[in-house]
Design an enzyme around this catalytic site. Structure first.
Site, PDB file in Angstrom:
ATOM      1  N   ASP A  98       6.427  -7.877  -2.665  1.00 11.90           N
ATOM      2  CA  ASP A  98       5.138  -7.999  -2.007  1.00 11.90           C
ATOM      3  C   ASP A  98       4.958  -9.466  -1.650  1.00 11.90           C
ATOM      4  OD1 ASP A  98       2.387  -7.283  -1.332  1.00 11.90           O
ATOM      5  OD2 ASP A  98       2.672  -5.624  -2.737  1.00 11.90           O
ATOM      6  N   ASP A 200       1.156  -8.571   2.473  1.00  8.99           N
ATOM      7  CA  ASP A 200      -0.194  -8.276   2.008  1.00  8.99           C
ATOM      8  C   ASP A 200      -1.295  -8.919   2.862  1.00  8.99           C
ATOM      9  OD1 ASP A 200      -1.843  -7.373  -0.455  1.00  8.99           O
ATOM     10  OD2 ASP A 200      -2.443  -9.455  -0.240  1.00  8.99           O
ATOM     11  N   GLU A 257       0.641  -5.088   6.021  1.00  8.24           N
ATOM     12  CA  GLU A 257      -0.633  -4.426   5.713  1.00  8.24           C
ATOM     13  C   GLU A 257      -1.620  -4.969   6.739  1.00  8.24           C
ATOM     14  OE1 GLU A 257      -3.899  -3.749   2.149  1.00  8.24           O
ATOM     15  OE2 GLU A 257      -3.087  -5.713   2.530  1.00  8.24           O
ATOM     16  N   HIS A 329      -1.432   1.973  -3.748  1.00 12.16           N
ATOM     17  CA  HIS A 329      -2.115   1.474  -4.950  1.00 12.16           C
ATOM     18  C   HIS A 329      -3.570   1.075  -4.686  1.00 12.16           C
ATOM     19  CE1 HIS A 329      -1.109  -2.032  -2.695  1.00 12.16           C
ATOM     20  NE2 HIS A 329      -1.841  -2.785  -3.483  1.00 12.16           N
ATOM     21  N   ASP A 330      -4.000   1.112  -3.426  1.00  5.05           N
ATOM     22  CA  ASP A 330      -5.388   0.769  -3.088  1.00  5.05           C
ATOM     23  C   ASP A 330      -6.213   1.994  -2.734  1.00  5.05           C
ATOM     24  OD1 ASP A 330      -5.013  -1.992  -3.332  1.00  5.05           O
ATOM     25  OD2 ASP A 330      -4.356  -2.184  -1.253  1.00  5.05           O
TER      26      ASP A 330
HETATM   27  C1  GLC Z   1      -4.158  -6.026  -0.414  1.00  3.09           C
HETATM   28  C2  GLC Z   1      -3.599  -5.358  -1.656  1.00  3.09           C
HETATM   29  C3  GLC Z   1      -4.686  -5.212  -2.662  1.00  3.09           C
HETATM   30  C4  GLC Z   1      -5.194  -6.578  -3.012  1.00  3.09           C
HETATM   31  C5  GLC Z   1      -5.562  -7.390  -1.768  1.00  3.09           C
HETATM   32  C6  GLC Z   1      -5.675  -8.841  -2.082  1.00  3.09           C
HETATM   33  O1  GLC Z   1      -5.122  -5.275   0.205  1.00  3.09           O
HETATM   34  O2  GLC Z   1      -3.001  -4.153  -1.315  1.00  3.09           O
HETATM   35  O3  GLC Z   1      -4.280  -4.517  -3.796  1.00  3.09           O
HETATM   36  O4  GLC Z   1      -6.318  -6.465  -3.828  1.00  3.09           O
HETATM   37  O5  GLC Z   1      -4.627  -7.293  -0.736  1.00  3.09           O
HETATM   38  O6  GLC Z   1      -4.414  -9.424  -2.275  1.00  3.09           O
END
Ligand code: GLC
Ligand code: CA
Length: 557
Positions: A98, A200, A257, A329-330
């Site tokens: 990540d 991310d 993302e 995971h979110d």
């Molecule tokens: C992304 C991740 C999440 C995290 C956020 C801040 O959205 O998937 O889990 O809290 O970034 O890094």
């Protein structure tokens, strides 16, 4: 579209804290992952994305990194990581890490040095502004609640920006020194043999400057960060540079993302010369979201769900490749979220699996999804770990909901739903750990677990294996990987159907409801390739199928 090495692969996301614990401390770790590589190979996946394993104070479960060149001792050592990359390689599997570089941890030495000398070189790595009581540089709301501004430790006259948690100070990408550090780090990992990165929260690296307020949407006087992001121009300069300096030369796989994409930007992001190999299709997870908070969100119906997918596919066309998911995971567990309440069963779980998995793009499976893991349900507040859920609990109360209603709201969306330990067996703690699990195990582990499904040809797990095998079957691979998506019977209620047209013409059909329904075929069925039931009721001419509740099939025309 140019063909790439990763197009015909299947990806799998590991949330390491909850995957498998090898040493009994209640937390999953790298040796735990290594010991399950054969399981993953047998499932048929090729690319493993591992959520952050770097040293971290875990204010946001590792998405707050305090050292980009190491492994947190909770998970193991750098040697363990090298071993994982090597062992994966032996099995023709690729590891993704990540890449969390919108922000670092407030315990990273850069931030500590910035606090020691805000005017020095380290201060410039962050967004630091003068502070006057009762005034903020802008009214942006952080994703986890409250303003994005926080007093700088040791300097009451200064403040720093964090679009996520206050322990996640934003890195100032306008400063070339930040970018150089990031590229150096990416290349260091890629040189170790990493397959690539999941990137991310990347859209946040470009801020609309100078600071200004946006219209407020809640009583707190703050504005949703999306309003600022919509005005931010020029992220492409950063992303293009990053691609050219890191992923490109390594032929690495990168998946962004990416939320809040602007119109017409898809080719820049994922075209042949795009910043990323791929981006996630979040159209179904974003559907019905409200800037007021979780309590005001609306779930997609099966008809909404298919429309989201079809629209995304239409927009993407042959430009590039989406990465397709039903959860991560979110997000809550896909089966609990997209299947109407009371109708979650093996058939509906398999239908949901087939519908997204056979879309054009790279399918990602999130750990536990392959056995149909479900949401936790309502849990007492003191057992909630997710900082986002805790914030949304308060947001719900502020909006006038009772504590009971607020708990119900967060139970639907809480990120803990996906973060409970993987259910390996029906033994204590679902066989995840010999110790005390860091987050509660879903009590349904006695019936939903890997061990029970491994020898059951009708299990959800067996169905995922069939899906993966079908996508890799040499006879259908070209069509399922590169074939176009053409929606079929789009207006038929609770029916999700689409062609994959390439060398062959395949039709994926799912009856997205508990009652039976009939689907007329566009031509005669030549071959039934996949079915989540034992049998299929077809007319004699083979031009119509009478589907049972949640029946999903793939046929060749
Ligand atoms: C992304 C991740 C999440 C995290 C956020 C801040 O959205 O998937 O889990 O809290 O970034 O890094
Ligand atoms: Ca452990």
């Amino acid at each position: 579209m140019e063909k790439k090495w990763w197009h015909d692969k299947v990806a799998y996301q590991i949330y390491p804290k909850s995957f498998y614990d090898s040493n009994g401390d209640g937390i999953g770790d790298l040796q735990g992952i290594i010991s399950k590589l054969d399981y993953l190979k047998d499932l048929g996946v090729d690319i493993l994305w591992i959520s952050p394993i770097y040293p971290s104070p875990f204010a946001d479960q590792g998405y707050d990194i305090s050292d980009y060149y190491n492994i947190d001792p909770t998970f193991g050592t750098l040697e363990d990581m090298d071993e994982l990359i090597r062992e994966a390689g032996k099995r023709q599997m690729y590891i993704l890490m990540d890449l969390v570089v919108n922000h670092c941890s407030d315990e990273h030495e850069w931030f500590e040095k910035a606090c020691a000398d805000p005017y020095g070189e380290y201060g410039n790595l962050f967004y630091i502004e003068d502070r006057k009581e009762g005034e903020l540089p802008c009214n942006w709301r952080s994703y986890f609640g409250g303003p994005v501004w926080e007093p700088l430790p040791g300097h009451p006259d200064k403040q720093y920006m964090h679009v996520f948690h206050k322990k996640q100070p934003d890195l100032n990408w306008e400063n070339p020194a930040v970018r150089e550090e990031v590229y150096k780090n990416i290349n260091w990992w890629l040189d170790k043999g990493l397959g690539g990165f999941r990137v991310d929260a990347i859209i946040n690296i470009k801020k609309a400057l100078p600071y200004k307020d946006y219209p407020s949407d809640r009583d707190d006087g703050l504005s949703d960060i999306a309003l600022m992001l919509a005005e931010a121009q020029g992220i492409g300069e950063f992303l293009g540079e990053m691609q050219a300096r890191t992923f490109g030369p390594h032929d690495a796989f990168s998946v962004g993302e990416v939320f809040n994409l602007k119109e017409g930007e898809l080719p820049d992001f994922v075209g042949d010369k795009g910043y990323f190999s791929s981006i996630f299709d979040f159209s179904t997870t974003s559907f019905g979201k409200s800037d007021k908070g979780w309590y005001a969100c609306k779930k997609p119906s099966p008809d909404d769900y298919k429309k989201c997918f079809f629209r995304s596919q239409e927009e993407m066309g042959d430009v590039g490749f989406y990465s397709n998911i039903i959860e991560n995971h979110d997000e809550p567990r896909g089966v609990s979220y997209y299947i109407p309440e009371g109708e979650v069963c093996n058939a509906s779980k398999k239908l949901l699996a087939a519908m997204y998995f056979l879309m054009r793009g790279l399918p990602f499976i999130y750990q536990g999804q392959e056995i149909g893991m479900e949401n936790l349900g309502v849990v007492p507040l003191d057992q909630v770990d997710d900082i986002s859920a805790l914030d949304q609990y308060q947001v719900s109360l502020d909006a006038g909901l009772t504590p009971e209603e607020a708990l119900k709201v967060i139970s639907i969306y809480s990120r803990d739903n996906a973060r409970t330990p993987v259910q390996w067996t029906s033994e204590k703690n679902a066989g995840f750990t010999e110790g005390t699990p860091w987050l509660m195990v879903n009590p349904n582990y006695t019936s939903i677990n890997v061990e029970a499904q491994e020898n059951d040809p009708d299990s959800v797990l067996a169905f995922y294996k069939k899906l993966i095998a079908l996508r890799k079957n040499p006879d259908y691979k070209e069509t399922l990987v590169y074939g176009t998506v053409i929606p079929y019977l789009e207006d038929q209620h609770n029916l999700m159907a689409y062609h994959r047209k390439g060398e062959k013409d395949l039709l994926v059909i799912g009856n997205f409801q508990k009652d039976p329904q009939t689907a007329v075929l566009p031509s005669t069925c030549k071959n039934l390739l996949l079915n989540n039931y034992q049998d299929l009721d077809m007319n004699e001419e083979k031009t119509a199928v009478h589907l049972k509740g949640y029946q999903a099939i793939v046929i060749e025309l």
